[in-house]
Design a protein around this motif. Structure first.
Motif, PDB file in Angstrom:
ATOM      1  N   THR A   1      17.673   1.473  26.682  1.00  0.00           N
ATOM      2  CA  THR A   1      16.676   0.312  25.313  1.00  0.00           C
ATOM      3  C   THR A   1      16.012  -0.354  25.825  1.00  0.00           C
ATOM      4  OG1 THR A   1      18.964  -1.094  25.805  1.00  0.00           O
ATOM      5  CG2 THR A   1      19.514   0.216  24.149  1.00  0.00           C
TER       6      THR A   1
ATOM      7  N   GLN B   1      15.238  -0.603  15.476  1.00  0.00           N
ATOM      8  CA  GLN B   1      15.469   0.858  16.894  1.00  0.00           C
ATOM      9  C   GLN B   1      15.236   0.397  18.441  1.00  0.00           C
ATOM     10  OE1 GLN B   1      15.429   4.072  15.863  1.00  0.00           O
ATOM     11  NE2 GLN B   1      15.419   4.264  17.980  1.00  0.00           N
TER      12      GLN B   1
ATOM     13  N   ALA C   1      16.653   2.008  20.751  1.00  0.00           N
ATOM     14  CA  ALA C   1      16.581   2.709  21.947  1.00  0.00           C
ATOM     15  C   ALA C   1      14.841   2.093  22.425  1.00  0.00           C
ATOM     16  CB  ALA C   1      17.479   4.441  20.863  1.00  0.00           C
TER      17      ALA C   1
END
Length: 182
Positions: free
Chosen positions: A72, A179, A181
């Protein structure tokens, strides 16, 4: 109430509940909904002072144990188990300014709604409730920091502090925030 009459613990608690509910539905509500007043929670992330609408923040928490999530972005610190619910924890200063928040006894989590769940934002410290009136809003300055302009429209002065009016709604809808990731 007659002092010589003994009450059971249940009766005492029931009486306290009635008094509490009567007080909550009484005079305090009119002050909270006064026209021209906006209420928020003041906090610091990095070197900047912010205030977000009180209706945008569900809860304030001390920082619990975090479990890292591999793969992440660096601003996603991990997940926390809050009363049996897993909640992602975001370092707000790191997301906004690429500055890591230093943990201290004042570090807190602001819990905000994101979609059908919650997300926790790590901030340096929380200053409590702040009230902004119509005159303060009229005298507000536009946000000039490009990193903040998409989340902050105005900066106001409250109690001698310059606070950025930060929209949690805009933050949780931002594509880069959603987002995590890497």
């Amino acid at each position: 109430m007659n002092a010589t009459v003994a009450q059971t613990p249940f009766e005492v608690l029931a009486r306290y509940e009635r008094l509490s509910l009567a007080h909550a539905s009484g005079g305090g509500q009119e002050r909270m909904e006064a026209p021209g007043l906006w209420r928020g929670i003041g906090y610091r992330a990095g070197n900047r002072l912010f205030v977000s609408g009180i209706e945008e923040i569900n809860e304030l928490l001390a920082v619990p144990a975090l479990t890292p999530v591999p793969g992440t972005r660096p601003w996603l610190l991990g997940v926390a188990n809050v009363r049996g619910n897993l909640m992602p924890v975001i370092d707000l200063a790191r997301f906004l300014f690429s500055e890591r928040t230093q943990h201290s006894e004042r570090t807190r989590l602001l819990v905000v709604r994101q979609g059908s769940g919650n997300v926790a934002l790590l901030v340096d410290e929380v200053y409590g409730q702040r009230t902004v009136d119509t005159e303060q809003r009229r005298d507000a300055e536009r946000e000039d920091d490009p990193r903040l302009a998409r989340f902050v429209d105005d900066r106001v002065e409250v109690d001698g502090q310059r606070l950025a009016l930060f929209s949690m709604g805009k933050l949780v809808r931002a594509p880069d925030f959603r987002q995590a990731a890497a």
